[in-house]
Design an enzyme around this catalytic site. Structure first.
Site, PDB file in Angstrom:
ATOM      1  CG  ASP A 115     -13.583  -8.543 -68.617  1.00  0.00           C
ATOM      2  OD1 ASP A 115     -13.574  -7.463 -68.019  1.00  0.00           O
ATOM      3  OD2 ASP A 115     -13.969  -8.680 -69.804  1.00  0.00           O
ATOM      4  CB  CYS A 173     -17.734   3.807 -67.120  1.00  0.00           C
ATOM      5  SG  CYS A 173     -18.609   3.052 -65.780  1.00  0.00           S
ATOM      6  CG  ASP A 206      -9.712  -1.238 -65.328  1.00  0.00           C
ATOM      7  OD1 ASP A 206      -9.580  -0.441 -66.273  1.00  0.00           O
ATOM      8  OD2 ASP A 206     -10.474  -2.223 -65.356  1.00  0.00           O
ATOM      9  CB  SER A 230      -9.980   6.601 -73.134  1.00  0.00           C
ATOM     10  OG  SER A 230      -9.230   7.193 -72.115  1.00  0.00           O
ATOM     11  CE1 TYR A 253     -12.127   2.329 -74.974  1.00  0.00           C
ATOM     12  CE2 TYR A 253     -12.576   4.525 -74.113  1.00  0.00           C
ATOM     13  CZ  TYR A 253     -12.212   3.210 -73.907  1.00  0.00           C
ATOM     14  OH  TYR A 253     -11.939   2.760 -72.638  1.00  0.00           O
ATOM     15  NE  ARG A 254     -18.279  -1.784 -79.743  1.00  0.00           N
ATOM     16  CZ  ARG A 254     -18.939  -2.403 -80.703  1.00  0.00           C
ATOM     17  NH1 ARG A 254     -19.843  -1.741 -81.417  1.00  0.00           N
ATOM     18  NH2 ARG A 254     -18.720  -3.672 -80.972  1.00  0.00           N
ATOM     19  CD  GLU A 273     -24.204  -1.144 -65.227  1.00  0.00           C
ATOM     20  OE1 GLU A 273     -23.058  -1.059 -64.741  1.00  0.00           O
ATOM     21  OE2 GLU A 273     -25.082  -1.912 -64.799  1.00  0.00           O
TER      22      GLU A 273
HETATM   23  P1  IMP Z   1     -10.673   4.225 -69.428  1.00  0.00           P
HETATM   24  O1  IMP Z   1      -9.222   3.853 -69.463  1.00  0.00           O
HETATM   25  O2  IMP Z   1     -10.991   5.363 -68.520  1.00  0.00           O
HETATM   26  O3  IMP Z   1     -11.230   4.431 -70.801  1.00  0.00           O
HETATM   27  O4  IMP Z   1     -11.446   2.976 -68.768  1.00  0.00           O
HETATM   28  C1  IMP Z   1     -11.348   1.672 -69.253  1.00  0.00           C
HETATM   29  C2  IMP Z   1     -12.036   0.724 -68.297  1.00  0.00           C
HETATM   30  O5  IMP Z   1     -13.460   0.979 -68.233  1.00  0.00           O
HETATM   31  C3  IMP Z   1     -11.971  -0.730 -68.687  1.00  0.00           C
HETATM   32  O6  IMP Z   1     -10.723  -1.332 -68.428  1.00  0.00           O
HETATM   33  C4  IMP Z   1     -13.109  -1.355 -67.872  1.00  0.00           C
HETATM   34  O7  IMP Z   1     -12.731  -1.613 -66.549  1.00  0.00           O
HETATM   35  C5  IMP Z   1     -14.130  -0.233 -67.861  1.00  0.00           C
HETATM   36  N1  IMP Z   1     -15.215  -0.437 -68.823  1.00  0.00           N
HETATM   37  C6  IMP Z   1     -15.156  -0.917 -70.095  1.00  0.00           C
HETATM   38  N2  IMP Z   1     -16.375  -0.890 -70.691  1.00  0.00           N
HETATM   39  C7  IMP Z   1     -17.226  -0.396 -69.764  1.00  0.00           C
HETATM   40  C8  IMP Z   1     -18.635  -0.128 -69.786  1.00  0.00           C
HETATM   41  O8  IMP Z   1     -19.346  -0.269 -70.776  1.00  0.00           O
HETATM   42  N3  IMP Z   1     -19.149   0.350 -68.605  1.00  0.00           N
HETATM   43  C9  IMP Z   1     -18.407   0.544 -67.493  1.00  0.00           C
HETATM   44  N4  IMP Z   1     -17.070   0.352 -67.460  1.00  0.00           N
HETATM   45  C10 IMP Z   1     -16.501  -0.129 -68.579  1.00  0.00           C
END
Ligand code: IMP
Length: 338
Positions: A115, A173, A206, A230, A253-254, A273
């Site tokens: 990861d 992100c 993802d 999220s 959520y971070r 990031e």
């Molecule tokens: P979401 O489902 O849109 O919230 O995206 C989740 C995904 O964001 C994760 O599975 C990671 O691939 C990615 N991610 C997690 N933490 C970070 C970060 O701090 N910066 C950039 N991408 C991240």
């Protein structure tokens, strides 16, 4: 310069359907030798997946990946707490990653997830080769993230059995703002699915998935699974406490590369990031997954399909303009807004 498509740039054209009930539709798919009943994996983030989330994901037919932002011992015991769970465990590509891999496998992890933010990297090649030499070919290794078909094919060549696809699209992100790099997740999935390896090496879409419609589009584009952050954050089973503010209930959520997360797992920051946010408390994850899966099944039915593999072969994307995207939202609400 090529135009790259994001989820909201496209729609799937409805097709003749003989699907009479959502009960006829199966959402099962194989991740290595594991058959999962739903194509959803919870993300290895410290506000999304620990032991309770994995158990809940399993109970609804999916799986989850225990994050690596803890000590080797803590991660191993989170893996173990799941008993016979279908559980993945995240590792990095340097430092303690081999010890971590051994500890989580000894404690029952079904698969590893290498990861890192930029997976198409020499360090990934070295780590995958070393993991294969150390643990052999039987263990399923997921790896990522990548944005391109070349990245997807290289990770497979270096030893990955499944690949997380998507750079910079996560809701928390800031990679694209910070570095100018990335690719809309849907386009990355489309490009990877054009590889001869797709079908053999599962694609996990993802980052940036906002609703069941986006999951449907990701599957139609060739993804075998989606990974969610999220959408699963803020549930009862996500790690962390509940906050009350102005009569509303929230959880944190971070991003794992956010300032807060970096300070808590390594005591200092390097490249930031990601961001920290709060999301409304959503109750049990089972209800969230039920709603998502109802939407996904309805999606397959609009295309006349009863399985994910049939759906992946029935691509009927069209582009939509910004006026189309506005029409796609529930626009009546905007009229009454004061
Ligand atoms: P979401 O489902 O849109 O919230 O995206 C989740 C995904 O964001 C994760 O599975 C990671 O691939 C990615 N991610 C997690 N933490 C970070 C970060 O701090 N910066 C950039 N991408 C991240």
């Amino acid at each position: 310069m090529k135009n790259c498509l994001s989820f909201d740039d496209v729609l799937l054209v409805p097709k003749f359907s003989e699907v009479f009930s959502r009960k006829e539709i199966s959402l099962e798919n194989k991740l290595g030798s594991e058959l999962l009943n739903i194509p959803i994996i919870s993300s290895p983030m410290d506000t999304v997946t620990e032991d309770e989330m994995v158990v809940a994901m399993n109970n609804s037919g999916g799986t989850g990946i225990i994050h690596r932002y803890n000590s080797v011992r803590d991660q191993a015991s989170l893996v173990k707490n799941c008993g016979n769970a279908k559980v993945g465990a995240a590792i990095g590509v340097s430092g303690d990653y081999l010890d971590r891999a051994k500890a989580v496998l000894d404690n029952g992890a079904n698969f590893l997830c290498v990861d890192i933010a930029h997976g198409h990297h020499a360090l990934m090649r070295y780590a995958l080769e070393t993991l294969r030499n150390t643990f052999g070919n039987d263990i399923h290794i997921m790896a990522g993230n990548v944005a391109t078909r070349e990245g997807y094919e290289d990770l497979a060549k270096w030893g990955a059995n499944s690949v997380r696809v998507g750079i910079g699209g996560g809701s928390i992100c800031s990679t694209r703002i910070q570095t100018g790099h990335g690719m809309p997740t849907l386009q990355s999935v489309i490009n990877c699915s054009e590889s001869e390896l797709s079908g053999e090496i599962p694609i996990i879409a993802d980052g940036g998935i906002k609703n069941s419609g986006d999951i449907v589009k990701a599957l139609a584009a060739g993804a075998d699974f989606v990974m969610l952050g999220s959408l699963l954050a803020g549930t009862k089973e996500s790690p962390g406490g509940v906050y009350h503010e102005n009569g509303e209930t929230f959880k944190v959520y971070r991003g794992m590369a956010s300032k807060d997360a970096q300070i808590s797992w390594r005591g200092h920051t390097s490249s930031i990031e990601g961001v920290t946010s709060t999301v409304p408390f959503k109750g049990p994850v089972r209800a969230v997954l039920e709603e998502l899966c109802t939407g996904i099944k309805s999606g397959l039915s609009y295309s006349g399909c009863t399985s994910i593999s049939q759906f992946q072969a029935s691509n009927s994307f069209v582009g939509q303009t910004s006026a189309g995207a506005m029409e796609s939202n529930t626009h009546i609400l905007f009229r009454n807004k004061r």
